[in-house]
Design a protein around this motif. Structure first.
Motif, short mmCIF file in Angstrom:
data_model
loop_
_atom_site.label_atom_id
_atom_site.label_comp_id
_atom_site.label_asym_id
_atom_site.label_seq_id
_atom_site.Cartn_x
_atom_site.Cartn_y
_atom_site.Cartn_z
N GLY A 71 0.79 -1.23 0.00
CA GLY A 71 0.00 0.00 0.00
C GLY A 71 0.82 1.27 0.00
N GLY A 72 2.11 1.15 -0.27
CA GLY A 72 3.00 2.32 -0.24
C GLY A 72 2.61 3.38 -1.27
N THR A 73 2.23 2.93 -2.45
CA THR A 73 1.86 3.87 -3.51
C THR A 73 0.64 4.69 -3.10
OG1 THR A 73 2.76 2.40 -5.21
CG2 THR A 73 1.22 4.09 -5.93
N GLN A 74 -0.33 4.04 -2.44
CA GLN A 74 -1.51 4.76 -1.96
C GLN A 74 -1.14 5.75 -0.86
OE1 GLN A 74 -1.40 1.40 -2.45
NE2 GLN A 74 -2.68 1.41 -4.30
N ASP A 75 -0.22 5.34 0.03
CA ASP A 75 0.24 6.24 1.10
C ASP A 75 0.96 7.45 0.51
OD1 ASP A 75 -0.79 4.81 3.19
OD2 ASP A 75 1.08 3.73 3.63
N GLN A 76 1.73 7.20 -0.54
CA GLN A 76 2.45 8.29 -1.21
C GLN A 76 1.46 9.31 -1.79
OE1 GLN A 76 4.80 7.06 -4.54
NE2 GLN A 76 5.71 9.06 -4.86
N SER A 77 0.39 8.81 -2.41
CA SER A 77 -0.63 9.71 -2.97
C SER A 77 -1.30 10.53 -1.87
CB SER A 77 -1.68 8.90 -3.72
OG SER A 77 -1.12 8.26 -4.84
N ARG A 78 -1.53 9.89 -0.73
CA ARG A 78 -2.13 10.59 0.40
C ARG A 78 -1.23 11.72 0.90
NH1 ARG A 78 -0.77 10.21 5.32
NH2 ARG A 78 0.32 8.22 5.00
N VAL A 79 0.06 11.41 1.04
CA VAL A 79 1.02 12.41 1.51
C VAL A 79 1.12 13.57 0.51
CG1 VAL A 79 3.48 12.84 1.96
CG2 VAL A 79 2.37 10.81 2.92
N THR A 80 1.13 13.22 -0.78
CA THR A 80 1.20 14.25 -1.82
C THR A 80 0.04 15.22 -1.71
OG1 THR A 80 2.37 12.78 -3.35
CG2 THR A 80 1.19 14.63 -4.32
N LYS A 81 -1.15 14.68 -1.48
CA LYS A 81 -2.34 15.53 -1.37
C LYS A 81 -2.33 16.34 -0.08
CE LYS A 81 -7.37 15.29 -1.90
NZ LYS A 81 -8.54 14.42 -2.16
N GLU A 82 -1.96 15.71 1.02
CA GLU A 82 -1.94 16.40 2.31
C GLU A 82 -0.94 17.55 2.32
OE1 GLU A 82 -1.06 13.40 5.17
OE2 GLU A 82 -3.12 12.61 5.25
N GLN A 83 0.22 17.33 1.72
CA GLN A 83 1.27 18.33 1.71
C GLN A 83 1.13 19.33 0.56
OE1 GLN A 83 3.52 18.75 4.09
NE2 GLN A 83 2.75 16.98 5.23
N GLN A 84 0.15 19.11 -0.32
CA GLN A 84 -0.09 19.97 -1.48
C GLN A 84 1.19 20.18 -2.30
OE1 GLN A 84 -3.33 22.97 -1.12
NE2 GLN A 84 -2.80 22.98 1.06
N LEU A 85 1.81 19.04 -2.63
CA LEU A 85 3.05 19.05 -3.40
C LEU A 85 2.77 19.30 -4.88
CD1 LEU A 85 4.62 15.85 -1.79
CD2 LEU A 85 5.14 18.22 -1.19
N TYR A 86 3.78 19.79 -5.58
CA TYR A 86 3.66 19.96 -7.02
C TYR A 86 3.71 18.58 -7.67
CZ TYR A 86 5.13 20.54 -11.85
OH TYR A 86 5.22 20.42 -13.22
N ARG A 87 2.64 18.24 -8.38
CA ARG A 87 2.53 16.90 -8.97
C ARG A 87 2.69 16.99 -10.48
NH1 ARG A 87 -1.26 12.26 -6.56
NH2 ARG A 87 -0.34 10.52 -7.71
#
Length: 360
Positions: free
Chosen positions: A149-165
């Motif tokens: 589930g690492g890829t899903q966790d990564q997506s969650r962190v990306t959204k929470e931190q409002q990173l440039y995607r």
């Protein structure tokens, strides 16, 4: 441990996991990515990585942007697919520089955030990393943070931190193939000589994310949202009087000619707008443009190289057309010409998505 960093979307999650799994290690980030093109995209990714490392308390070093050397390294592999031979050469070059930096800093371990990218082969990365270990004595730490589930966790962190995607790996060759497969305009490669910031361009995102960082420094709450809109890019425009005389002229953004070429004359005038007898084309003089936009251009050539902002230009278009979604060519010239004119205009409108910064 030296951590080669490719982008914040991969690095933020990856670095958090490393901090948890290797608490005894002092992590140092190393942003060495001469493959990223264009340079404005490189600047944008670096900006977001700096912000990410600052949040995590990790020192960040920037490697050289030796793009020409990278191009030479991958010469002949331009048509290779993603995860192919070009990527391996690219990893090889970046790992060599990372290994040198690790040795320079007295580190004996390196790893890379590329390991968490779904676009990259972990087996390929590990093979290259192990080869460097054998040659340079710097151990490659091949962690798998995609699993369980690492890829899903990564997506969650990306959204929470409002990173440039970003939506492409980085290099011009991968971008070209991806846009061809998507049948999308490669507008990342548009950068006007006038330096006008175009909607949904890398430059616009760079401006927005810089503003985002400023808001964070002032503890001002914000949100980044996406919106769909009709985008526009102009490829070529020329105005001829007679057969050969080129006239200085400026076509406003969202000017479209379906057949890319029109010939005719100005037929009549009304309220300082001069109507062509073909394709709903309108002409206005630079003096009238100055009056309506509170500008002071002496001639159209000055406007060409130093235009108004995209937003101010659209406001002027609306005043002339009096409708929200006008796509008629509106052309600005120094003086109205009564003789025959030939207009060549190659431009495109297309559905697109852009980011918007909302201050809460």
């Amino acid at each position: 441990m030296l951590v080669h960093i490719c982008c914040s979307v991969d690095s933020h999650f990856f670095l958090e996991k490393l901090q948890h799994d290797f608490p005894q290690e002092k992590l140092t980030g190393f942003f060495y990515d001469p493959n990223i093109h264009p340079y404005s995209e490189y600047q944008l990714r670096l900006l977001d990585v700096k912000r990410s490392c600052k949040k995590l308390g990790i020192d960040l070093l920037e490697g050289p942007y030796d793009y020409e050397n990278w191009l030479e390294a991958v010469r002949g592999l331009e048509k290779e697919p993603e995860k192919g031979a070009r990527c391996e050469v690219c990893f090889d070059k970046r790992f060599i520089e990372s290994a040198k930096k690790a040795l320079e800093l007295g580190e004996n371990k390196i790893t890379t955030t590329l390991l968490v990218s779904p676009l990259k082969s972990q087996e390929q990365l590990k093979r290259v990393g192990d080869e460097f270990y054998a040659k340079h004595g710097v151990e490659f730490i091949a962690v798998d943070y995609r699993a369980n589930g690492g890829t899903q966790d990564q997506s969650r962190v990306t959204k929470e931190q409002q990173l440039y995607r970003q939506d492409y790996c980085g290099c011009i060759y991968g971008l070209t193939m991806q846009r061809e497969q998507q049948e999308k305009l490669m507008d990342e490669m548009f950068s006007p000589l006038s330096k006008q910031i175009l909607p949904a361009s890398i430059e616009e995102r760079l401006q927005m994310y810089t503003k985002r960082n400023e808001l964070e420094d002032k503890n001002i709450a914000y949100k980044i949202v996406k919106q769909k809109f009709l985008n526009y890019r102009q490829f070529n425009f020329k105005l001829l009087q007679g057969k050969t005389q080129v006239i200085d002229a400026y076509a406003l953004n969202y000017s479209i000619l379906p057949r890319k070429r029109a010939q005719g004359k100005i037929e009549f005038s009304h309220n300082n707008v001069h109507y062509f007898n073909r394709e709903e084309i309108k002409f206005v003089t630079i003096s009238y443009f100055n009056e309506k936009t509170a500008s002071s251009y002496k001639r159209v050539k000055d406007l060409i190289y130093n235009p108004l902002s995209f937003e101010k230009e659209l406001h002027f278009r609306k005043e002339i057309s009096d409708i929200e979604y006008d796509l008629s060519p509106i052309i600005i010239i120094d003086e109205i010409i009564k003789s025959k004119l030939t207009i060549t205009l190659d431009a495109k409108t297309y559905e697109d998505t852009k980011e918007k910064l909302i201050i809460l």
